[in-house]
Design an enzyme around this catalytic site. Structure first.
Site, PDB file in Angstrom:
ATOM      1  N   ASP A   1      34.244  45.066  41.595  1.00  0.00           N
ATOM      2  CA  ASP A   1      35.015  45.359  42.805  1.00  0.00           C
ATOM      3  C   ASP A   1      34.606  46.746  43.280  1.00  0.00           C
ATOM      4  OD1 ASP A   1      36.831  45.735  44.825  1.00  0.00           O
ATOM      5  OD2 ASP A   1      38.565  45.065  43.685  1.00  0.00           O
TER       6      ASP A   1
ATOM      7  N   ASP B   1      45.163  44.815  41.645  1.00  0.00           N
ATOM      8  CA  ASP B   1      43.959  44.379  42.350  1.00  0.00           C
ATOM      9  C   ASP B   1      42.938  43.806  41.374  1.00  0.00           C
ATOM     10  OD1 ASP B   1      43.671  46.924  41.234  1.00  0.00           O
ATOM     11  OD2 ASP B   1      42.287  47.615  42.794  1.00  0.00           O
ATOM     12  N   ARG B   2      42.796  44.439  40.216  1.00  0.00           N
ATOM     13  CA  ARG B   2      41.860  43.932  39.214  1.00  0.00           C
ATOM     14  C   ARG B   2      42.349  42.607  38.633  1.00  0.00           C
ATOM     15  NH1 ARG B   2      40.567  48.253  34.783  1.00  0.00           N
ATOM     16  NH2 ARG B   2      39.004  46.665  34.256  1.00  0.00           N
TER      17      ARG B   2
ATOM     18  N   GLY C   1      45.540  47.393  36.882  1.00  0.00           N
ATOM     19  CA  GLY C   1      45.825  47.396  38.310  1.00  0.00           C
ATOM     20  C   GLY C   1      45.975  45.979  38.842  1.00  0.00           C
TER      21      GLY C   1
END
Length: 275
Positions: free
Chosen positions: A136, A97-98, A95
């Site tokens: 997260d 975001d990761r 992802g």
């Protein structure tokens, strides 16, 4: 655009990270130093029905892990994809975001080690001391490891606290719908009320999962833990009670997206979004 004295400046700009349930925004006001985080204001909203023209004009970069409404027609030339994140060894399924949070945490970790003389001449860590583990805590809790070399080193995915509470209420006959407590309120260790017991169990379970992951590393010293995401402030006091050192950066992925956008502007010789 420039400022007094001829120092390169940066125009006002927006970056956007589209999550599973919220849109996360960061706005930078004009400043003399493009990498100054003090000028970055971050906030979150529910997915909007339309994108205001003023916001579209200021949009410098965006990335998405959640659903993307086609009617909003975000400019594809500003989309940040995995190939724009300088994190080594990423799998194609990771992802964005990761990837952003992992790279951002690793960059910060290297910056902290450099003054101590613990970095090699090539900018890489001399050992595992430069490694990071990013927790997260959002809709899901993602644990992402980055080695001291700056390479992706695996991770774990768990249901976040909100998802766990929804599953408990939806999958049982008697457990109620329960909201997460205010981050400013202390969390009871052993609540007597059912709803409070659900929230306490979910949050403490996540905190122990994070602390346990920090102890499961291949070499000494352990990786630096970086806590981010919407539930980060709720988990921070629990990790403190567990004696787990960490750094809380609620908007780590957004700040990384902004930093990569600033670097791209410098390469292009521009000060802000193209109109």
């Amino acid at each position: 655009m420039g400022v007094a004295g001829g120092t390169p400046g940066r125009a006002a700009s927006l970056v956007l990270l589209i999550g599973n349930t919220h849109w996360h925004w960061a706005r930078r006001e004009p400043a003399s130093e493009p990498d100054e985080l003090a000028g970055l204001r971050c906030w979150s909203t529910r997915p909007p029905q339309r994108l205001e023209p003023a916001d579209r004009d200021l949009l410098l970069a965006w990335a998405a892990v959640g659903p993307l409404p086609p009617e909003l027609a975000l400019p594809l030339r500003h989309r940040c994809t995995l190939d724009a994140v300088p994190l080594l060894g990423m799998p194609a399924w990771l992802g964005i975001d990761r990837a952003l949070a992992g790279w951002g945490a690793w960059q910060r970790q290297q910056g902290r080690l450099a003054p101590q003389g613990r970095l090699g001449g090539g900018g890489q860590s001399d050992g595992p001391s430069g490694a990071v583990l990013v927790a997260d805590a959002g809709t899901a809790l993602s644990l992402t490891r980055v080695a001291g070399s700056g390479a992706f080193a695996g991770g774990r995915l768990l249901a976040g606290a909100g998802l766990q509470l929804a599953a408990l209420a939806g999958g049982t006959a008697l457990l109620p719908q329960q909201r997460l407590p205010d981050p400013a309120m202390p969390l009871d260790l052993w609540p007597s009320a059912t709803g409070a017991a659900m929230a306490s169990g979910c949050l403490w379970g996540l905190a122990h999962a994070i602390a346990g992951a920090c102890r499961q590393h291949d070499a000494e010293p352990p990786p630096g833990l970086w806590l981010t995401g919407g539930d980060g402030p709720r988990l921070a006091p629990l990790l403190q009670e567990l004696g787990q050192p960490f750094e809380l950066v609620p908007d780590l992925a957004l700040e990384a997206l902004d930093a990569l956008s600033a670097a791209r502007l410098r390469r292009l010789g521009r000060s802000g979004p193209d109109r």
